[in-house]
Scaffold this motif. Structure first.
Motif, PDB file in Angstrom:
ATOM      1  N   VAL A  47       0.753  -1.233  -0.143  1.00 21.24           N
ATOM      2  CA  VAL A  47      -0.030  -0.058  -0.143  1.00 21.24           C
ATOM      3  C   VAL A  47       0.965   1.199  -0.096  1.00 21.24           C
ATOM      4  O   VAL A  47       0.296   2.315   0.136  1.00 21.24           O
ATOM      5  CB  VAL A  47      -0.954   0.040   1.368  1.00 21.24           C
ATOM      6  CG1 VAL A  47      -1.741  -1.131   1.215  1.00 21.24           C
ATOM      7  CG2 VAL A  47      -0.232   0.036   2.467  1.00 21.24           C
ATOM      8  N   ASP A  84      -6.649  -4.715  -4.507  1.00 26.90           N
ATOM      9  CA  ASP A  84      -5.671  -4.046  -3.989  1.00 26.90           C
ATOM     10  C   ASP A  84      -5.775  -3.652  -2.618  1.00 26.90           C
ATOM     11  O   ASP A  84      -6.865  -3.065  -2.269  1.00 26.90           O
ATOM     12  CB  ASP A  84      -5.598  -2.712  -4.890  1.00 26.90           C
ATOM     13  CG  ASP A  84      -4.687  -1.798  -4.564  1.00 26.90           C
ATOM     14  OD1 ASP A  84      -3.948  -1.711  -3.651  1.00 26.90           O
ATOM     15  OD2 ASP A  84      -4.365  -0.654  -5.185  1.00 26.90           O
ATOM     16  N   LEU A  85      -4.916  -4.362  -1.742  1.00 29.28           N
ATOM     17  CA  LEU A  85      -4.948  -4.076  -0.402  1.00 29.28           C
ATOM     18  C   LEU A  85      -5.314  -2.674   0.015  1.00 29.28           C
ATOM     19  O   LEU A  85      -5.713  -2.113   1.167  1.00 29.28           O
ATOM     20  CB  LEU A  85      -4.051  -4.753   0.463  1.00 29.28           C
ATOM     21  CG  LEU A  85      -3.977  -6.360   0.414  1.00 29.28           C
ATOM     22  CD1 LEU A  85      -3.064  -7.030   1.217  1.00 29.28           C
ATOM     23  CD2 LEU A  85      -5.544  -6.705   1.034  1.00 29.28           C
ATOM     24  N   ALA A  86      -4.857  -1.780  -0.643  1.00 23.79           N
ATOM     25  CA  ALA A  86      -4.862  -0.359  -0.459  1.00 23.79           C
ATOM     26  C   ALA A  86      -6.322   0.223  -0.535  1.00 23.79           C
ATOM     27  O   ALA A  86      -6.789   1.074   0.163  1.00 23.79           O
ATOM     28  CB  ALA A  86      -4.083   0.590  -1.342  1.00 23.79           C
ATOM     29  N   GLU A  87      -6.893  -0.607  -1.435  1.00 26.57           N
ATOM     30  CA  GLU A  87      -8.430  -0.092  -1.528  1.00 26.57           C
ATOM     31  C   GLU A  87      -9.229  -0.853  -0.708  1.00 26.57           C
ATOM     32  O   GLU A  87     -10.335  -0.551  -0.240  1.00 26.57           O
ATOM     33  CB  GLU A  87      -9.124  -0.715  -3.071  1.00 26.57           C
ATOM     34  CG  GLU A  87      -8.457   0.478  -4.052  1.00 26.57           C
ATOM     35  CD  GLU A  87      -8.920   0.038  -5.417  1.00 26.57           C
ATOM     36  OE1 GLU A  87      -9.603  -0.896  -5.588  1.00 26.57           O
ATOM     37  OE2 GLU A  87      -8.277   0.568  -6.313  1.00 26.57           O
ATOM     38  N   HIS A 125     -15.742  -4.287   7.622  1.00 27.11           N
ATOM     39  CA  HIS A 125     -14.759  -4.435   7.022  1.00 27.11           C
ATOM     40  C   HIS A 125     -14.292  -5.784   6.885  1.00 27.11           C
ATOM     41  O   HIS A 125     -13.992  -6.293   5.810  1.00 27.11           O
ATOM     42  CB  HIS A 125     -13.789  -3.488   7.221  1.00 27.11           C
ATOM     43  CG  HIS A 125     -13.174  -3.485   8.660  1.00 27.11           C
ATOM     44  ND1 HIS A 125     -13.607  -2.699   9.713  1.00 27.11           N
ATOM     45  CD2 HIS A 125     -12.455  -4.466   9.258  1.00 27.11           C
ATOM     46  CE1 HIS A 125     -13.049  -3.043  10.772  1.00 27.11           C
ATOM     47  NE2 HIS A 125     -12.134  -4.134  10.680  1.00 27.11           N
ATOM     48  N   VAL A 181       1.010  -5.584   5.454  1.00 24.68           N
ATOM     49  CA  VAL A 181      -0.324  -5.356   5.210  1.00 24.68           C
ATOM     50  C   VAL A 181      -0.802  -6.666   4.481  1.00 24.68           C
ATOM     51  O   VAL A 181      -1.902  -7.207   4.757  1.00 24.68           O
ATOM     52  CB  VAL A 181      -0.622  -4.130   4.036  1.00 24.68           C
ATOM     53  CG1 VAL A 181       0.187  -4.477   2.537  1.00 24.68           C
ATOM     54  CG2 VAL A 181      -2.020  -3.896   3.771  1.00 24.68           C
ATOM     55  N   TRP A 212     -14.379  -8.585   3.637  1.00 26.25           N
ATOM     56  CA  TRP A 212     -13.009  -9.032   3.298  1.00 26.25           C
ATOM     57  C   TRP A 212     -13.381 -10.577   3.096  1.00 26.25           C
ATOM     58  O   TRP A 212     -12.961 -11.343   2.341  1.00 26.25           O
ATOM     59  CB  TRP A 212     -12.127  -8.616   4.195  1.00 26.25           C
ATOM     60  CG  TRP A 212     -10.579  -9.345   3.958  1.00 26.25           C
ATOM     61  CD1 TRP A 212      -9.940 -10.032   4.845  1.00 26.25           C
ATOM     62  CD2 TRP A 212      -9.804  -9.268   2.613  1.00 26.25           C
ATOM     63  NE1 TRP A 212      -8.714 -10.518   4.288  1.00 26.25           N
ATOM     64  CE2 TRP A 212      -8.724 -10.160   2.989  1.00 26.25           C
ATOM     65  CE3 TRP A 212      -9.924  -8.740   1.405  1.00 26.25           C
ATOM     66  CZ2 TRP A 212      -7.660 -10.165   2.024  1.00 26.25           C
ATOM     67  CZ3 TRP A 212      -9.179  -9.047   0.601  1.00 26.25           C
ATOM     68  CH2 TRP A 212      -7.918  -9.761   0.766  1.00 26.25           C
ATOM     69  N   ASN A 237      -8.232  -1.763   2.621  1.00 23.66           N
ATOM     70  CA  ASN A 237      -8.147  -0.791   3.604  1.00 23.66           C
ATOM     71  C   ASN A 237      -8.682  -1.282   4.916  1.00 23.66           C
ATOM     72  O   ASN A 237      -9.251  -0.692   5.586  1.00 23.66           O
ATOM     73  CB  ASN A 237      -9.036   0.656   3.452  1.00 23.66           C
ATOM     74  CG  ASN A 237      -8.273   1.617   4.203  1.00 23.66           C
ATOM     75  OD1 ASN A 237      -7.285   1.701   4.689  1.00 23.66           O
ATOM     76  ND2 ASN A 237      -9.347   2.527   4.600  1.00 23.66           N
ATOM     77  N   LEU A 238      -7.969  -2.532   5.113  1.00 20.53           N
ATOM     78  CA  LEU A 238      -8.324  -2.988   6.454  1.00 20.53           C
ATOM     79  C   LEU A 238      -7.423  -2.406   7.435  1.00 20.53           C
ATOM     80  O   LEU A 238      -6.093  -2.278   7.178  1.00 20.53           O
ATOM     81  CB  LEU A 238      -7.947  -4.656   6.445  1.00 20.53           C
ATOM     82  CG  LEU A 238      -8.618  -5.565   5.647  1.00 20.53           C
ATOM     83  CD1 LEU A 238      -7.810  -7.030   5.568  1.00 20.53           C
ATOM     84  CD2 LEU A 238     -10.031  -5.770   6.132  1.00 20.53           C
ATOM     85  N   PRO A 239      -8.112  -2.129   8.872  1.00 19.80           N
ATOM     86  CA  PRO A 239      -7.038  -1.771   9.755  1.00 19.80           C
ATOM     87  C   PRO A 239      -6.322  -2.873  10.326  1.00 19.80           C
ATOM     88  O   PRO A 239      -6.329  -4.072   9.893  1.00 19.80           O
ATOM     89  CB  PRO A 239      -8.134  -1.218  10.842  1.00 19.80           C
ATOM     90  CG  PRO A 239      -9.404  -2.514  10.630  1.00 19.80           C
ATOM     91  CD  PRO A 239      -9.364  -2.280   9.055  1.00 19.80           C
TER      92      PRO A 239
END
Length: 190
Positions: A11, A41-44, A65, A93, A69, A46-48
Motif C-alpha cells: 500500500v 488492491d489491499l490499499a482499496e 470491513h 499489510v 473481506w 483498507n483493512l485496519p
C-alpha cells in the motif's frame, strides 16, 4: 471454471507493485484458464490492523470491513499474491490481510509474484508460504520473481521480459491444475 484473485500486498505510496499486479492481471486474462480474474488492491480494501475480538476460525465477525473481506476471499478459488520484500520478510499489510480470516483461505491454490532488488522478493515469498500452508492453502512451485524491478517500469507500466512472461504462464498453468484437485476438498468441507 475457477475465479482467480490477484492480491496486491503493498500500500506504499509510489509503489511499483501496482503496475506489476496490473501486468499479472492481464497475463491471467490472456491465459484464459480462469472464468474470472480480479485484481484486489489491499490499499482499496483498507483493512485496519487486525481488530476482531474473536478468533477468525469462529467467523463471528463484528466489523463490516471484515465481513466484506471474508466475502471477497470466500468467492475466490485461487490466488496470486503480488508482494514486495520488506526487511527480508512479508509486508505487514499482506500478513494482516491473511490473519484476518481462516477458513475462507482453506484448500485454495496460491501463486506468488515477488519483486525487489537482487533477491527479487523471494525471501518474502518463503516466509509467506509458511503462513499460507497454516491456512490450508497450497502454494504452487512455479512463481514469478522480478529482480531489479524498478528497471522494468516504463511510463508507469511494467515491461516484462520473456523470463517473467514464461514464468507467469507456468504459474497460471499450475494454479489451474492445483485448483482442479482442491475444489473437491472445498466442497466436502461445506
Amino acid at each position: 471454471m475457477a475465479k482467480l484473485e490477484i492480491i496486491l500486498g503493498s500500500v506504499r505510496p509510489g509503489r511499483i507493485g501496482l503496475p506489476i499486479a496490473q501486468w499479472m492481471e492481464q497475463e491471467a486474462r490472456t491465459h484464459g484458464g480462469f472464468s474470472e480474474v480480479e485484481l484486489v488492491d489491499l490499499a482499496e480494501v483498507n483493512l485496519p490492523f487486525f481488530d476482531e475480538p474473536h478468533h477468525p476460525r469462529q467467523r463471528k465477525y463484528v466489523h463490516e470491513h471484515t465481513r466484506r473481506w471474508s466475502a471477497k476471499v470466500d468467492e475466490a478459488d485461487a490466488f496470486i499474491m503480488v508482494t514486495p520484500e520488506y526487511n527480508y520478510g512479508v509486508s505487514a499489510v499482506l500478513k494482516n490481510a491473511l490473519d484476518f480470516l481462516s477458513e475462507e483461505w482453506n484448500y485454495k491454490a496460491v501463486g506468488f509474484v515477488s519483486y525487489g532488488g537482487v533477491s527479487a522478493g523471494t525471501r518474502a515469498v518463503q516466509m509467506t508460504k509458511q503462513i499460507v500452508t497454516t491456512l490450508r492453502m497450497v502454494p504452487v512451485l512455479d512463481a514469478v520473481s522480478v529482480p531489479w524491478a524498478m528497471e522494468m517500469i516504463e511510463d508507469g507500466r511494467f515491461v516484462a521480459n520473456d523470463v517473467a512472461t514464461g514464468a507467469a504462464k507456468a504459474m497460471l498453468d499450475e494454479l489451474l491444475k492445483t485448483d482442479g484437485h482442491l475444489s473437491g476438498l472445498r466442497q466436502k468441507k461445506n
